[in-house]
Design an enzyme around this catalytic site. Structure first.
Site, PDB file in Angstrom:
ATOM      1  N   GLU A  80      -4.368   7.672  -5.382  1.00 37.88           N
ATOM      2  CA  GLU A  80      -4.440   7.023  -6.691  1.00 37.88           C
ATOM      3  C   GLU A  80      -5.679   7.510  -7.436  1.00 37.88           C
ATOM      4  O   GLU A  80      -6.746   7.637  -6.830  1.00 37.88           O
ATOM      5  CB  GLU A  80      -4.472   5.500  -6.535  1.00 37.88           C
ATOM      6  N   HIS A  88      -0.822   0.468 -10.400  1.00 34.29           N
ATOM      7  CA  HIS A  88      -1.501  -0.507  -9.542  1.00 34.29           C
ATOM      8  C   HIS A  88      -1.907  -1.753 -10.336  1.00 34.29           C
ATOM      9  O   HIS A  88      -3.073  -2.144 -10.376  1.00 34.29           O
ATOM     10  CB  HIS A  88      -2.733   0.122  -8.876  1.00 34.29           C
ATOM     11  N   ARG A  94       0.857  -1.184   0.000  1.00 34.65           N
ATOM     12  CA  ARG A  94       0.000   0.000   0.000  1.00 34.65           C
ATOM     13  C   ARG A  94       0.893   1.234   0.000  1.00 34.65           C
ATOM     14  O   ARG A  94       1.949   1.251   0.639  1.00 34.65           O
ATOM     15  CB  ARG A  94      -0.931   0.012   1.216  1.00 34.65           C
TER      16      ARG A  94
END
Length: 313
Positions: free
Chosen positions: A257, A276, A228
């Site tokens: 994000e 991601h 994370r």
């Protein structure tokens, strides 16, 4: 009449359709319905919900909810908004772990074989060879020994790397030297040539890789974050990168994000930015896990293992 299960999410229409089709195909007698399509009676009657980045306000419209099945492995954004009496079940998928292990191996090799260095040389039209390091002479440390961390550690071992593992509490993984706690973290940071973050985000792990931890790393070490974004203090990492004390960082997750256009990471020559993509959920395999959990609950009253709210995972 089929049993109606609320599907509470912020997915696109195509993603919604794919998940509904996959789960319903495996669960005869169960129908997933987006929250907007449910009557007040159906909302009140719901005991289980399937969730994916839900709006917290939507969850409050399900007063009888007993447990929620997340389609994602991470639940740090979900847990603070879920009533204490509602159990949260995270996605624990062996396929997801295998996909993550593949990504960890790929990007470890990217750093191990000095690909960022050769990419910089190409931009400079510089023809220069550098001595190759054997895998067994490269120490890779994985922080986080859950299913994904353990699977990744085994994949790295199978490819000849010297692998260390760290977790907050003691854990044994056959063939891998494991460490735990604050002292163990200090020992691992001092030895790692490549540091891989696979930790969940909890109050205990937020900012774990800050100025103090980065100062304990070997000069010239490399870093991969597939856990994370908030595990890392961005300002501290950028400072170490600018000083050349961290050689390169592969970052797939960020505190915000999508990564904002003005982030210093985008243009940094010693950073690889990924959107991601290290371990996307596989709809087919995840749908089977959801179906199995629903079947066990409705047929036998067995609830799947829930997240420990205090630990955060």
């Amino acid at each position: 009449m089929p049993k109606i299960i609320p599907f509470v999410h912020t997915l696109s229409g195509a993603e919604e359709d794919a998940w509904i089709a996959a789960i319903e195909a495996l669960t005869p007698g169960i129908a997933l319905r987006p929250l907007a399509q449910l009557s007040d009676t159906e909302r009140t009657a719901a005991r289980v919900a399937i969730v994916a980045n839900p709006d917290p306000a939507d969850l409050s419209s399900l007063p009888g909810l007993v447990w929620a099945q997340s389609l994602w492995a991470g639940v740090e954004k979900l847990a603070p908004h879920m009533p204490a009496h509602v159990a949260i079940v995270r996605m624990t998928d062996p396929q997801l772990a295998a996909t993550m292990a593949e990504a960890v191996l790929a990007w470890t090799l990217y750093l191990h074989r000095d690909m960022p260095l050769y990419a910089r040389q190409q931009r400079e039209r510089l023809w220069r060879q550098h001595e190759a390091v054997r895998a067994e002479d490269r120490t890779v440390a994985i922080l986080g020994l859950g299913l994904m961390g353990e699977t990744s550690a085994r994949r790295l071992c199978a490819n000849g790397f010297n692998v260390l593992g760290w977790s907050r509490s003691p854990k044994t993984v056959e063939g891998i030297a494991t460490f735990h706690g604050a002292e163990g973290l200090t020992a691992v940071l001092a030895q790692a040539d490549i540091l891989v973050l696979l930790l969940p985000l909890t109050e205990a792990t937020r900012g774990l890789i800050g100025a103090e931890a980065l100062a304990r790393m070997k000069p010239g070490a490399r870093l991969i974050n597939f856990g994370r974004g908030a595990l890392i203090d961005d300002a501290a990492l950028l400072a170490r990168l600018d000083e050349g004390l961290v050689d390169h960082a592969v970052l797939d997750v960020f505190a915000t994000e999508p990564l904002p256009p003005d982030s210093s990471y985008w243009a940094h020559t010693h950073v690889t930015v990924l959107p991601h993509i290290s371990a996307p959920t596989n709809v087919a395999s995840a749908a089977q896990i959801v179906a199995d959990n629903l079947r066990a609950y409705f047929q036998d009253g067995i609830m799947p293992r829930a997240v420990d709210r205090r630990a955060g995972y």
